[in-house]
Design an enzyme around this catalytic site. Sequence first.
Site, PDB file in Angstrom:
ATOM      1  N   SER A 140       0.751  -1.223   0.111  1.00 61.04           N
ATOM      2  CA  SER A 140       0.150   0.001   0.146  1.00 61.04           C
ATOM      3  C   SER A 140       1.060   1.638   0.343  1.00 61.04           C
ATOM      4  O   SER A 140       1.829   0.571   0.141  1.00 61.04           O
ATOM      5  CB  SER A 140      -0.432   0.215   1.018  1.00 61.04           C
ATOM      6  OG  SER A 140      -1.868   0.889   1.274  1.00 61.04           O
TER       7      SER A 140
ATOM      8  N   TYR B 296      -2.824  -1.669  10.265  1.00 60.88           N
ATOM      9  CA  TYR B 296      -2.306  -1.604   8.808  1.00 60.88           C
ATOM     10  C   TYR B 296      -0.640  -0.927   7.954  1.00 60.88           C
ATOM     11  O   TYR B 296      -0.487  -1.310   7.637  1.00 60.88           O
ATOM     12  CB  TYR B 296      -3.598  -1.001   8.055  1.00 60.88           C
ATOM     13  CG  TYR B 296      -4.148  -1.015   6.447  1.00 60.88           C
ATOM     14  CD1 TYR B 296      -4.284  -1.914   6.141  1.00 60.88           C
ATOM     15  CD2 TYR B 296      -3.434  -0.092   6.216  1.00 60.88           C
ATOM     16  CE1 TYR B 296      -4.412  -2.380   5.231  1.00 60.88           C
ATOM     17  CE2 TYR B 296      -3.619  -0.104   3.995  1.00 60.88           C
ATOM     18  CZ  TYR B 296      -4.478  -1.424   3.826  1.00 60.88           C
ATOM     19  OH  TYR B 296      -3.915  -1.277   2.678  1.00 60.88           O
TER      20      TYR B 296
END
Length: 279
Positions: A158, A171
């Site tokens: 990401s 995350y």
Amino acid sequence: MGRLDGKVAFITGAARGQGRSHAVRLAQEGADILALDLCAPVPSVERLYPGASPDDMAETIDIVKQFGGRIVSATADVRDYEAVAEVVANGIADLGPIDIVSANAGIFIFGDPTHEVTEGDWRDVLDINLTGVWHTCKAVVPGMIKAGNGGSIVITSSTAGIKGTPNVAPYTASKHGVVGLMKTLALELAPHSIRVNSIHPTGVSTDMILNEPTFRLFLPDEEHPTKEQAAPVFTTTNALPVPWVDPIDISNALLFLASDEARYVTGTELKVDAGYCIK
């Protein structure tokens, strides 16, 4: 001739979203698909967005078959190494050696500053997003080495694997972690001509992002923020004037890394981020 004719691709998190898009795109180019998904809720995530279901996987299977590709699906939890290894063994028996791996399964828990993240949320995110990727690679690498055909492993990270992201500590930590894993595997597997890379999307238009709790991160004063209200705010995070990218944009990047066109690309962090990381 497809760019992946004769190849077998193993995709985790394949029931919907990016995983479904990856399965379809690779099938369009001739790959046979081994599709894995939990197809069940993760309780810590359910308060934010729903998990994939068996019906979602059935739809993925139907779409892949429309392109004439073979697909074998399995339900398993990437947190369970033995379950993943069994899926891989069965998939090889049905389809042949695995050439391409998309370690895509992941969850997104957000909203709390780091010191307020619960132990359960931290464990769930790290166990799925980081340990699950390790389990995926651990399960496939011995067979890829034994087959002697080289191959390509692509890990979904990401922009949060490159930049710090407030209120998304688990995350962000997990997506940074898989980059270290990717670079280590790239060095270890290079003698076997197995390439390992990571993809770093900005926000992607899937259920993980397009939901009211995520919109509220950007519009905290709105009780029920909508996609239309959130889009202009999301756009400010990217250099290009778009609020998010589509799953196909990530699938096309995966296709490149999986194909012989990227035969000398390894250890690379490929950003598909509309310029998010340069802002």
